[in-house]
Design a protein around this motif. Structure first.
Motif, PDB file in Angstrom:
ATOM      1  N   ASP A 237       0.815  -1.148   0.163  1.00 18.82           N
ATOM      2  CA  ASP A 237      -0.030  -0.072   0.010  1.00 18.82           C
ATOM      3  C   ASP A 237       0.794   1.190   0.002  1.00 18.82           C
ATOM      4  O   ASP A 237       0.409   2.302  -0.052  1.00 18.82           O
ATOM      5  N   SER A 238       2.286   1.086  -0.040  1.00 22.03           N
ATOM      6  CA  SER A 238       2.860   2.206   0.166  1.00 22.03           C
ATOM      7  C   SER A 238       3.422   2.727  -1.458  1.00 22.03           C
ATOM      8  O   SER A 238       3.786   2.127  -2.288  1.00 22.03           O
ATOM      9  N   PRO A 239       2.738   3.975  -1.651  1.00 25.26           N
ATOM     10  CA  PRO A 239       3.088   4.386  -3.144  1.00 25.26           C
ATOM     11  C   PRO A 239       4.706   4.612  -3.346  1.00 25.26           C
ATOM     12  O   PRO A 239       5.013   4.555  -4.537  1.00 25.26           O
ATOM     13  N   TYR A 240       5.340   4.733  -2.255  1.00 29.55           N
ATOM     14  CA  TYR A 240       6.796   5.012  -2.747  1.00 29.55           C
ATOM     15  C   TYR A 240       7.467   3.841  -3.444  1.00 29.55           C
ATOM     16  O   TYR A 240       8.113   4.056  -4.355  1.00 29.55           O
ATOM     17  N   PHE A 241       7.332   2.475  -3.115  1.00 30.04           N
ATOM     18  CA  PHE A 241       7.756   1.620  -3.700  1.00 30.04           C
ATOM     19  C   PHE A 241       7.444   1.131  -5.119  1.00 30.04           C
ATOM     20  O   PHE A 241       7.756   0.986  -6.081  1.00 30.04           O
ATOM     21  N   PHE A 242       5.754   1.252  -4.965  1.00 33.25           N
ATOM     22  CA  PHE A 242       5.243   1.063  -6.302  1.00 33.25           C
ATOM     23  C   PHE A 242       5.702   1.973  -7.214  1.00 33.25           C
ATOM     24  O   PHE A 242       5.775   1.455  -8.522  1.00 33.25           O
TER      25      PHE A 242
END
Length: 390
Positions: A237-242
């Protein structure tokens, strides 16, 4: 002998004077300075009395400062932490000399046990000092204190204290060395305790981010992508990694990997707008235009202000028109179908222009082609002027 006698006498006098300062708790800075001056001469570096006197001078300063803070007298907290760090360095130097074999090759350690017992009671002030300086953006100083805190584990001086590298506070300190090293843009320092920092559960997600950023800083693409992948798998759910993982795969045209990633994300959270938009983008890039439009329409039905969903759908229709022009011989039926694609693209691209007026480089060329093919004279002339004047 004539030269050595006065030299030896002067050395003893300086040590004696420094010890007097320590006993009286006065001029402690002078006692420290005189011992450091003696140690600059390589001749003196085997004289344990100098190291012992230096350590005691710094310890006396530390204790004075600690006492003032305890009594709530005026004292600089930062100075106490700096002095604590100097004290550990001084005692570690003393221990290294104390552990040297004598002229018969025998090692007789005299001071280690008592010094370690004392420093053990003060060690947490290295960690507290590191936190203090990190919060005040003194990253270099914070790093040094946290580094010394962790390094106690391997120092022979503390071999009897039972320190373990994987102790909770060591993991926290390792995280802060990572953070400070990143802030200083120093990859070597940031990654010194990488494995330990990634064991700090309270800041695990941020530790993964910082490690990824440091590898990116180093231009170490393999480890950067590996860390993004690990972060995505653990924190979907973390936008950073995706987003960074998708940017990488799209940038190097690894569209199969991008598709696998987005499908994994949607399996975890089917309604996530970011994941759905990423899927529309992958479908657009792979040439599945109908699939792309279907996803965009579902996004717009959820949220009719998502500018990029309109753009992707509009581009998909335009690309369908381009492909038709390339692969099918001209005919009335072909022309009718071609125009139908441009008509379908029109409302998407005009809506994108309204939602993202600053993105001229994206919608001007698209609308130019749409207005030209649909013979929309006034609109075409407006866009044509804009392009010529841009």
């Amino acid at each position: 002998m004539i030269f050595l006698i006065p030299f030896s006498y002067a050395q003893k006098k300086e040590i004696s004077q420094a010890q007097e300062f320590i006993k009286s708790r006065k001029s402690l800075d002078k006692a420290e300075e005189s011992m450091r001056k003696l140690l600059k001469d390589s001749v003196n570096r085997s004289n344990i009395k100098i190291y012992l006197t230096l350590a005691e001078a710094v310890r006396a300063q530390y204790e004075q400062g600690n006492e003032k803070l305890y009594l709530k007298e005026k004292y600089d907290t930062a100075a106490l932490f700096i002095t604590a760090h100097k004290m550990f360095e001084a005692y570690e130097s003393l221990d290294s000399v104390d552990a040297r074999p004598n002229e018969k090759g025998v090692v007789k350690i005299k001071y280690r046990k008592r010094n370690a017992e004392y420093l053990n009671t003060c060690r947490n002030n290295l960690y507290n000092g590191g936190m203090y300086f990190a919060l005040n953006k003194k990253y270099d100083t914070a790093y040094r204190l946290m580094d010394t805190f962790i390094d106690c584990v391997r120092q022979p001086l503390f071999s009897g204290c039972g320190y373990r590298e994987d102790a909770p506070l060591n993991k926290a300190a390792a995280y802060f060395t990572l953070y400070c090293g990143y802030k200083m843009q120093d990859p070597a320092k940031a990654l010194k305790y990488e494995t330990l920092a990634l064991q700090y559960d309270k800041r695990h997600e941020f530790a993964l981010r910082f490690v990824a950023e440091v590898y990116n800083m180093k231009k170490d693409t393999a480890n950067y992508v590996a860390m993004l992948t690990r972060g995505f798998n653990e924190y979907k759910d973390s936008p950073y990694f995706f987003t960074r993982l998708m940017d990488y795969y799209n940038g190097v045209n690894k569209l199969d990997s991008a598709f696998v990633t987005v499908e994994s994300a949607l399996a975890h959270n089917p309604g996530n707008e970011l994941f759905l938009f990423a899927k529309s983008n992958v479908l657009l890039n792979t040439g599945d235009y109908e699939g792309c439009i279907a996803v965009c329409d579902s996004l717009i039905a959820r949220n009719d202000t998502l500018a990029d969903a309109y753009y992707d759908a509009g581009v998909a229709y335009i690309n369908m028109a381009f492909n038709l022009e390339k692969t099918v011989r001209a005919s009335k039926a072909t022309r009718t179908k071609l125009l139908s694609y441009y008509r379908k693209a029109l409302p998407y691209m005009e809506r994108y222009r309204a939602l993202a007026p600053e993105q001229k480089d994206k919608w001007m060329a698209a609308l130019y082609n749409i207005y030209l093919n649909l013979n929309m004279g006034a609109q075409f002339e407006e866009i044509d002027r804009m392009i010529r004047n841009s």
